[in-house]
Design an enzyme around this catalytic site. Structure first.
Site, PDB file in Angstrom:
ATOM      1  N   SER A  26       0.826  -1.207   0.000  1.00  0.00           N
ATOM      2  CA  SER A  26       0.000   0.000   0.000  1.00  0.00           C
ATOM      3  C   SER A  26       0.861   1.258   0.000  1.00  0.00           C
ATOM      4  CB  SER A  26      -0.936   0.003   1.211  1.00  0.00           C
ATOM      5  OG  SER A  26      -1.806  -1.104   1.162  1.00  0.00           O
ATOM      6  N   GLN A 169     -10.137   2.593  -1.876  1.00  0.00           N
ATOM      7  CA  GLN A 169      -9.240   2.966  -2.970  1.00  0.00           C
ATOM      8  C   GLN A 169      -9.898   3.919  -3.962  1.00  0.00           C
ATOM      9  OE1 GLN A 169      -8.419  -0.931  -4.447  1.00  0.00           O
ATOM     10  NE2 GLN A 169      -6.937  -1.422  -2.850  1.00  0.00           N
ATOM     11  N   GLU A 310      -8.627  -6.951   4.955  1.00  0.00           N
ATOM     12  CA  GLU A 310      -7.603  -7.778   4.323  1.00  0.00           C
ATOM     13  C   GLU A 310      -7.037  -8.843   5.265  1.00  0.00           C
ATOM     14  OE1 GLU A 310      -3.849  -4.754   4.459  1.00  0.00           O
ATOM     15  OE2 GLU A 310      -5.803  -4.006   3.813  1.00  0.00           O
ATOM     16  N   ARG A 341     -14.274 -13.212  -1.389  1.00  0.00           N
ATOM     17  CA  ARG A 341     -13.511 -13.855  -0.323  1.00  0.00           C
ATOM     18  C   ARG A 341     -14.402 -14.573   0.685  1.00  0.00           C
ATOM     19  NH1 ARG A 341      -8.583  -9.466   0.658  1.00  0.00           N
ATOM     20  NH2 ARG A 341      -7.235 -10.355  -0.952  1.00  0.00           N
ATOM     21  N   LYS A 407       1.529 -11.879  -5.839  1.00  0.00           N
ATOM     22  CA  LYS A 407       0.847 -10.585  -5.958  1.00  0.00           C
ATOM     23  C   LYS A 407       1.388  -9.584  -4.949  1.00  0.00           C
ATOM     24  CE  LYS A 407      -3.907  -8.893  -6.338  1.00  0.00           C
ATOM     25  NZ  LYS A 407      -3.820  -7.671  -5.536  1.00  0.00           N
TER      26      LYS A 407
END
Length: 429
Positions: A26, A169, A310, A341, A407
């Site tokens: 981030s 975001q 997260e 998720r 990732k």
């Protein structure tokens, strides 16, 4: 013929390890954006080098920004942003939400696309906001990728209202480029609460550190037009990526220390201190970093994870191994992440014999004896991390497509096996 899956290692003894982690994704991607839009050169020191951050760096290079290696750092030389360009955002939320406002400042056509799943992730609010602020974007009416920004070298800016309940975001992307808009930006959120508030605090703090004038209120953010200073950005370790390592201390009744843990930070992963303590861990902080010790048993967790969504996959894995039930709420927005998720965690935990069910805004998990099997990861790095935690206690968990963890943490399997390696006693002379 060998299996294409990665067999998650079982812990044969309590872990006793110090695990240095690479930089925060981030912070790295925010620093790259701010450095690319600055009035002078800067450096990103100790950046994370993973798929998400390499995609960001390559996309900025595609717009004409100079980014080169410089003694372990990235040296960034801002240039005039120019098209035509074709930018790949992969499946990275920060890249797909932070790049369009930057692309709108270029000259020429900028086409933006990513992995197939990225075309399902929420983009409509930021595309509509950019149009309201003066950008021309052609998305064929999809409100999603792929789309093309017809950039003229400037964006008018001004006031805009969006629903950012799908992702913080969407706000951060507008704010990071806002100092370069002619009128700056006032972003007002209307809708259910914005998730991941610490990430918004990170955006505001980093903008201010770069010299931008930012005012905040209840669901409103104002950024004045003005220069962004070139500077060195020191990237903290990625605290969210510590969840599975620290969780290993609970599962194995061992000890894990993450060095370099900042005393004060805007990273959501800092919440692990309280969350793991609530499950029964002994958590301490000192000059060596953050240390978590397991005590031999740990309980389930009742927590609202809206601001730290997260962390959910690893906490769900811990919950499946705990001694009492768990209820994780405030995370309906995770249905729009790299995968759904919530559905993915329920499917995979239950396929191993667990008892997990979806709630309207979260998960309820009741511990049951688990067995081995294939754990699907849905191209989601955090599903790999969750599977690995389960594998510490459950033999025979085969992790499908472990490479997707690249990732955000390309060296994950090496760090994981290193954590589990027996410590060699040091003799004293």
């Amino acid at each position: 013929m060998s299996s294409p899956h990665w067999l998650a290692p079982v812990a044969s003894a309590p872990v006793d390890a110090t695990v240095p982690l690479p930089g925060s994704k981030s912070m790295t991607n925010r620093a790259l954006i701010l450095a690319a839009l600055a009035t002078g050169p800067g450096r990103v020191v100790r950046p994370l080098r993973s798929r998400d951050t390499l995609l960001m760096a390559d996309a900025l290079r595609g717009l004409g920004v100079g980014i080169v290696e410089d003694d372990g750092a990235w040296r960034v030389s801002p240039n005039e942003l120019i098209g035509p360009a074709q930018l790949d955002v992969g499946l990275a939320g920060t890249v797909m939400r932070f790049l369009p406002p930057v692309a709108a400042l270029a000259r020429g056509e900028v086409a933006i696309d990513g992995d197939p799943r990225s075309r399902e992730r929420p983009m409509g609010p930021i595309l509509a906001a950019l149009r309201d602020l003066g950008a021309e974007i052609d998305d064929g009416g999809r409100e999603a990728m792929p789309f093309t920004v017809h950039a003229t070298g400037a964006v008018r800016g001004g006031a805009v209202t969006i629903d950012a309940s799908g992702s913080s975001q969407l706000v951060s992307g507008l704010l990071l480029a806002a100092p370069r808009f002619a009128k700056g930006v006032e972003v007002r959120h209307e809708g259910p609460p914005v998730p991941s508030a610490p990430h918004l605090e990170m955006t505001v703090q980093m903008l201010r550190e770069a010299g931008a004038v930012v005012e905040t209120g209840d669901d409103v953010w104002r950024v004045a037009p003005g220069p962004i200073r070139g500077r060195d950005w020191e990237i903290e370790p990625d605290l969210s990526n510590s969840a599975e390592f620290l969780g290993a201390a609970l599962v194995t009744a061992g000890r894990v220390t993450v060095p370099g843990w900042p005393a004060k930070t805007t990273q959501p992963g800092d919440a692990l201190r309280g969350l793991l303590a609530a499950m029964g861990a002994e958590v301490s902080y000192g000059p060596d970093g953050l240390t978590v010790r397991g005590t031999g048993t740990f309980t389930g967790l009742e927590a609202d994870l809206h601001e730290v969504g997260e962390l959910t996959p690893v906490l769900a894995a811990l919950a499946a191994l705990a001694s009492t039930p768990s209820r994780l709420t405030g995370i309906a927005h995770l249905r729009g992440h790299e995968t759904d998720r919530l559905a993915a965690l329920v499917n995979e935990i239950n396929a191993l014999g667990g008892d997990a069910r979806e709630l309207a805004d979260g998960l309820e998990i009741r511990p049951r004896p688990l067995h081995g099997g294939v754990f699907h990861t849905y191209d989601d790095h955090r599903m790999v991390m969750a599977a690995s935690v389960l594998g510490l206690a459950v033999p025979g968990i085969e992790v499908e497509n472990v490479a997707t963890v690249g990732k955000t943490l390309p060296d994950f399997t090496d760090l994981w096996s290193g954590m589990l390696a027996p410590r060699t006693p040091t003799g004293k002379g």
